[in-house]
Design a protein around this motif. Structure first.
Motif, PDB file in Angstrom:
ATOM      1  N   SER A 178      12.931   3.105   1.038  1.00  0.00           N
ATOM      2  CA  SER A 178      13.844   2.519   0.069  1.00  0.00           C
ATOM      3  C   SER A 178      14.334   1.333   0.540  1.00  0.00           C
ATOM      4  CB  SER A 178      14.984   3.600  -0.034  1.00  0.00           C
ATOM      5  OG  SER A 178      16.063   3.453   0.982  1.00  0.00           O
ATOM      6  N   ALA A 179      15.268   0.710  -0.096  1.00  0.00           N
ATOM      7  CA  ALA A 179      15.629  -0.694   0.089  1.00  0.00           C
ATOM      8  C   ALA A 179      16.507  -0.630   1.515  1.00  0.00           C
ATOM      9  CB  ALA A 179      16.307  -1.305  -1.150  1.00  0.00           C
ATOM     10  N   TYR A 180      16.984   0.594   1.599  1.00  0.00           N
ATOM     11  CA  TYR A 180      18.154   0.765   2.670  1.00  0.00           C
ATOM     12  C   TYR A 180      17.043   1.236   4.108  1.00  0.00           C
ATOM     13  CZ  TYR A 180      21.404   1.081  -1.255  1.00  0.00           C
ATOM     14  OH  TYR A 180      22.092   0.921  -2.372  1.00  0.00           O
ATOM     15  N   ASP A 181      16.093   1.630   4.088  1.00  0.00           N
ATOM     16  CA  ASP A 181      15.276   1.776   5.207  1.00  0.00           C
ATOM     17  C   ASP A 181      15.102   0.650   5.961  1.00  0.00           C
ATOM     18  OD1 ASP A 181      14.986   4.434   4.925  1.00  0.00           O
ATOM     19  OD2 ASP A 181      13.389   4.320   3.544  1.00  0.00           O
ATOM     20  N   ASP A 182      15.244   0.567   7.089  1.00  0.00           N
ATOM     21  CA  ASP A 182      14.889  -0.623   7.771  1.00  0.00           C
ATOM     22  C   ASP A 182      13.670  -0.527   8.481  1.00  0.00           C
ATOM     23  OD1 ASP A 182      14.873  -2.803   9.515  1.00  0.00           O
ATOM     24  OD2 ASP A 182      16.728  -2.243  10.823  1.00  0.00           O
ATOM     25  N   VAL A 183      12.576  -1.173   7.784  1.00  0.00           N
ATOM     26  CA  VAL A 183      11.108  -0.884   7.973  1.00  0.00           C
ATOM     27  C   VAL A 183      10.824  -1.967   9.265  1.00  0.00           C
ATOM     28  CG1 VAL A 183       8.881  -1.268   7.339  1.00  0.00           C
ATOM     29  CG2 VAL A 183      10.589  -0.160   5.735  1.00  0.00           C
TER      30      VAL A 183
ATOM     31  N   ASP B  88      -1.396  -8.869  16.735  1.00  0.00           N
ATOM     32  CA  ASP B  88      -2.463  -9.319  16.192  1.00  0.00           C
ATOM     33  C   ASP B  88      -3.015  -8.512  14.896  1.00  0.00           C
ATOM     34  OD1 ASP B  88      -3.220 -11.925  17.869  1.00  0.00           O
ATOM     35  OD2 ASP B  88      -2.511 -10.298  19.207  1.00  0.00           O
ATOM     36  N   ILE B  89      -3.141  -7.310  15.235  1.00  0.00           N
ATOM     37  CA  ILE B  89      -3.564  -6.010  14.343  1.00  0.00           C
ATOM     38  C   ILE B  89      -2.568  -5.259  14.079  1.00  0.00           C
ATOM     39  CG2 ILE B  89      -5.218  -4.403  14.184  1.00  0.00           C
ATOM     40  CD1 ILE B  89      -6.933  -5.809  16.106  1.00  0.00           C
ATOM     41  N   VAL B  90      -2.282  -4.836  12.906  1.00  0.00           N
ATOM     42  CA  VAL B  90      -1.011  -3.665  12.328  1.00  0.00           C
ATOM     43  C   VAL B  90      -2.006  -2.930  11.659  1.00  0.00           C
ATOM     44  CG1 VAL B  90       0.701  -3.492  11.075  1.00  0.00           C
ATOM     45  CG2 VAL B  90       0.545  -5.578  12.320  1.00  0.00           C
TER      46      VAL B  90
ATOM     47  N   GLU C 288       2.571  -0.497  -4.127  1.00  0.00           N
ATOM     48  CA  GLU C 288       4.095  -0.915  -3.721  1.00  0.00           C
ATOM     49  C   GLU C 288       4.220  -0.963  -2.150  1.00  0.00           C
ATOM     50  OE1 GLU C 288       6.886   1.459  -6.234  1.00  0.00           O
ATOM     51  OE2 GLU C 288       5.288   1.764  -7.536  1.00  0.00           O
ATOM     52  N   PHE C 289       3.360   0.086  -1.525  1.00  0.00           N
ATOM     53  CA  PHE C 289       3.763   0.252   0.062  1.00  0.00           C
ATOM     54  C   PHE C 289       3.136  -1.098   0.652  1.00  0.00           C
ATOM     55  CE2 PHE C 289       2.423   1.494   4.163  1.00  0.00           C
ATOM     56  CZ  PHE C 289       3.470   2.103   4.739  1.00  0.00           C
ATOM     57  N   ASP C 290       1.982  -1.715   0.189  1.00  0.00           N
ATOM     58  CA  ASP C 290       1.395  -2.731   0.652  1.00  0.00           C
ATOM     59  C   ASP C 290       2.255  -4.040   0.715  1.00  0.00           C
ATOM     60  OD1 ASP C 290      -0.954  -1.531   1.418  1.00  0.00           O
ATOM     61  OD2 ASP C 290      -2.090  -2.499   0.082  1.00  0.00           O
ATOM     62  N   ALA C 291       2.780  -4.135  -0.367  1.00  0.00           N
ATOM     63  CA  ALA C 291       3.872  -5.366  -0.787  1.00  0.00           C
ATOM     64  C   ALA C 291       5.131  -5.138  -0.089  1.00  0.00           C
ATOM     65  CB  ALA C 291       4.526  -5.179  -2.254  1.00  0.00           C
TER      66      ALA C 291
ATOM     67  N   ASP D 249       7.913  -7.289   4.958  1.00  0.00           N
ATOM     68  CA  ASP D 249       8.642  -7.036   6.202  1.00  0.00           C
ATOM     69  C   ASP D 249       7.746  -7.549   7.405  1.00  0.00           C
ATOM     70  OD1 ASP D 249      11.133  -5.275   5.936  1.00  0.00           O
ATOM     71  OD2 ASP D 249       9.643  -4.218   4.535  1.00  0.00           O
ATOM     72  N   LEU D 250       6.674  -8.004   7.092  1.00  0.00           N
ATOM     73  CA  LEU D 250       5.789  -8.574   8.134  1.00  0.00           C
ATOM     74  C   LEU D 250       6.126 -10.232   8.196  1.00  0.00           C
ATOM     75  CD1 LEU D 250       2.671  -6.646   8.537  1.00  0.00           C
ATOM     76  CD2 LEU D 250       4.223  -6.763  10.237  1.00  0.00           C
TER      77      LEU D 250
END
Length: 357
Positions: A102-107, A160-162, A190-193, A198-199
């Motif tokens: 969610s928007a509240y999760d600090d990814v 370098d790799i995630v 959606e997950f990729d976006a 966040d990266l």
């Protein structure tokens, strides 16, 4: 009268037998009709099963173009510097229980690079890969290499790799298991976006590959400045156990090379339940054996599809750097009261001594 009663009874039985014999054609018709009903029911059940299997096959054969990555955006850039001598790898795994962050999760906090990253020599060989798994303790300058400064994050140098693997990206009800056997494209997009968003503060990343299977999803990204060194990409999905028929359990895997070093990432979701130890072990053995292979353990064909080469030219454990992660559902063979305090600070050997089951 007493003497005649048995004779009358015999006569009545004889009459009944004669009547039954005279109705032989009727009885045969009844039996034939019953058999036809059984055959019809079997045909209906078979048709439903075939329809479900056809729907499952169609769902699994749907191609998601973005699964093939976008490395070409980095490959068009001339190599301005050699590959760094060290590569920083970050791996994250998360059982989402059917919900997107969610928007509240600090990814960003979950992607705590300094706490969870591992340093891998870019030119590692199989003999040196064991020493390459030691946790990184040096500053961000050590992984900058000759390619220039890396923007540091709150958690240390950006990786370098995630590689991020999630389980239960969607709920595992029967309809979703059939309709999204090849993954839920909308949820995966959606997950990729969200991940790329966040990266973004840590640098520019490009996708190597991604692969999904119902709720199991794996995506691997690399920094844009090393994208030109990436080659040999491949992916696969492996269904396991009765739950795996529809893709609820199993694994998805991605492999590639950076320079001369090969990498394999496998996101696994194994059967749950305290008493299913043997089933979990069997499933893990299956995914490790069948990944990237042209045959399954029973000798059946695993034909190439959707960019899965399945050429049996390499296996999961045969890479220089192999990572297996996910919701493995194994339990330590100790009670909650016996679980050591500070288990997060234990070494791998100390954890293995708990006799995982």
């Amino acid at each position: 009268d007493t003497k005649l009663k048995p004779l009358l009874l015999v006569r009545q039985v004889a009459v009944c037998i004669c009547r039954l014999l005279s109705c032989g054609d009727l009885m045969a018709s009844l039996f034939k009709g019953a058999q036809a009903l059984v055959d019809g029911a079997q045909a209906i059940v078979g048709g439903i099963a075939k329809g479900a299997q056809d729907a499952l096959d169609a769902a699994q054969n749907q191609e998601r173009p973005s699964d093939l990555g976008n490395l070409q955006k980095g490959r068009g850039v001339a190599l301005a510097a050699p590959l760094p001598t060290e590569l920083r790898v970050h791996i994250g795994t998360w059982n989402l229980y059917g919900e997107l962050p969610s928007a509240y999760d600090d990814v960003s906090a979950w992607l705590g690079f300094e706490a969870s990253s591992t340093t891998m020599p870019a030119g590692a060989t199989r003999s040196s890969s064991s020493s390459a798994t030691e946790p990184r303790t040096s500053s961000s300058d050590a992984c900058a290499g000759e390619g220039g400064q890396r923007k540091p994050s709150t958690f240390g140098a950006a990786p370098d790799i995630v590689a991020v693997g999630v389980q239960e990206l969607v709920g595992l009800n029967p309809a979703r298991c059939v309709m999204h056997a090849g993954g839920n494209f909308e949820r995966e997009d959606e997950f990729d976006a969200r991940l790329l968003q966040d990266l973004r503060p840590f640098g520019r990343y490009l996708k190597v590959r991604s692969v999904g299977m119902v709720g199991i999803y794996l995506t691997v990204l690399v920094r844009a400045d090393i994208a030109a060194h990436v080659h040999g990409e491949d992916a696969d999905r492996i269904r396991t156990t009765s739950e795996g028929i529809a893709g609820k359990k199993g694994a998805v895997a991605i492999r590639f090379c950076v320079g001369s070093t090969s990498y394999c990432f496998m996101n696994v979701h194994l059967p749950s339940g305290q008493a299913r130890t043997s089933e979990r072990s069997t499933a893990l053995r299956q995914v490790m054996t069948e990944a990237f292979q042209g045959e399954n353990l029973l000798g059946g064909a695993r034909p190439p599809k959707l960019g899965f080469q399945r050429g049996s030219t390499f296996n999961a454990a045969g890479h220089d750097c192999s990572f297996v992660f996910g919701d493995l559902n194994f339990r330590p063979n100790v009670s909650l009261e016996e679980l050591p305090r500070g288990i997060a600070n234990m070494t791998l050997e100390e954890v293995m001594a708990l006799q995982a089951r």
